[in-house]
Design a protein around this motif. Structure first.
Motif, PDB file in Angstrom:
ATOM      1  N   UNK A 144     -10.943   6.603  46.272  1.00 46.08           N
ATOM      2  CA  UNK A 144     -11.729   5.381  46.429  1.00 46.08           C
ATOM      3  C   UNK A 144     -10.732   4.245  46.569  1.00 46.08           C
ATOM      4  N   UNK A 145     -10.769   3.632  47.735  1.00 47.48           N
ATOM      5  CA  UNK A 145      -9.775   2.613  48.066  1.00 47.48           C
ATOM      6  C   UNK A 145     -10.308   1.221  47.782  1.00 47.48           C
ATOM      7  N   UNK A 146      -9.430   0.301  47.387  1.00 49.79           N
ATOM      8  CA  UNK A 146      -9.849  -1.098  47.283  1.00 49.79           C
ATOM      9  C   UNK A 146     -10.373  -1.572  48.641  1.00 49.79           C
ATOM     10  N   UNK A 158      -7.202   1.543  43.265  1.00 51.87           N
ATOM     11  CA  UNK A 158      -7.409   2.817  43.931  1.00 51.87           C
ATOM     12  C   UNK A 158      -7.641   3.869  42.855  1.00 51.87           C
ATOM     13  N   UNK A 159      -8.584   4.762  43.078  1.00 50.98           N
ATOM     14  CA  UNK A 159      -8.783   5.883  42.157  1.00 50.98           C
ATOM     15  C   UNK A 159      -8.765   7.178  42.941  1.00 50.98           C
ATOM     16  N   UNK A 160      -8.233   8.214  42.315  1.00 49.05           N
ATOM     17  CA  UNK A 160      -8.154   9.538  42.918  1.00 49.05           C
ATOM     18  C   UNK A 160      -8.834  10.530  41.999  1.00 49.05           C
ATOM     19  N   UNK A 161      -9.693  11.340  42.580  1.00 46.57           N
ATOM     20  CA  UNK A 161     -10.306  12.448  41.866  1.00 46.57           C
ATOM     21  C   UNK A 161      -9.802  13.731  42.509  1.00 46.57           C
ATOM     22  N   UNK A 162      -9.152  14.569  41.732  1.00 50.34           N
ATOM     23  CA  UNK A 162      -8.715  15.873  42.217  1.00 50.34           C
ATOM     24  C   UNK A 162      -9.961  16.759  42.242  1.00 50.34           C
ATOM     25  N   UNK A 163     -10.493  16.982  43.443  1.00 58.88           N
ATOM     26  CA  UNK A 163     -11.805  17.616  43.587  1.00 58.88           C
ATOM     27  C   UNK A 163     -11.742  19.123  43.747  1.00 58.88           C
TER      28      UNK A 163
END
Length: 195
Positions: free
Chosen positions: A74-76, A53-58
């Motif tokens: 972005x989820x697996x 899983x990745x997180x972008x603080x937008x």
């Protein structure tokens, strides 16, 4: 970026260092920090198909009345969505935050053994002589709009990743190789039955 460098996180870290205090700063700096996988908040969420899983603080908005963080996750692809949503809701409540999902796009995934993916792989390998093992990408793509479709980029190994960055470029020789790959692949696809 993929390594976790994020301008909003860096700003929050800098503001904390000079004495500003706000729950949103703490979340951005301590929970997200330099870990784009936010393991401190959600644990280690990953699968063998598409990775972590990745997180972008937008986005970040904060003032005296409160704060609002916008995140792009972005989820697996094999992650159970309901279980994930329950985990995020519980983590948000522990922090005293309100979680709201604005939009969810289902993952675009086809197994590597899919015949037309094998055709794409063959075209790449025929032209380059390199392994065409399919690569997972968390990027959004117009391919999402069509069923049984994938983004097919002819990224060559060893080339720097410049897309979506300052001074984005591609080598002319790589573009010509990509044209050869696409021509070979289109030729090969003519023999494939429609899905």
């Amino acid at each position: 970026d993929q390594a976790g460098a994020n301008a909003i996180v860096r700003l929050c870290l800098a503001l904390q260092r000079i004495g500003y205090q706000h729950p949103a700063l703490g979340f951005a700096a301590m929970v997200v920090g330099r870990d784009p996988h936010v393991r401190a908040l959600l644990g280690d969420l990953q699968d063998a198909v598409s990775g972590k899983l990745t997180l972008n603080l937008a986005s970040l908005r904060m003032d005296r009345s409160g704060s609002r963080l916008g995140v792009d996750l972005r989820l697996p692809v094999t992650l159970d969505l309901a279980a994930y949503q329950a985990r995020v809701e519980a983590a948000s409540q522990r922090l005293g935050w309100h979680y709201e999902e604005v939009e969810h796009l289902p993952p675009m995934y086809l197994p590597a053994e899919t015949p037309f993916l094998q055709c794409l792989r063959h075209g790449f390998e025929q032209v380059t002589g390199l392994s065409g093992q399919p690569q997972a990408s968390g990027e959004a793509s117009y391919a999402r709009g069509l069923p049984h479709c994938v983004a097919f980029g002819a990224r060559l190994p060893g080339r720097p990743l410049t897309q979506h960055g300052a001074n984005e470029y591609a080598e002319v020789a790589d573009l010509l190789t990509a044209c050869e790959i696409y021509a070979q692949t289109l030729h090969d696809l003519q023999a494939q039955p429609l899905l």
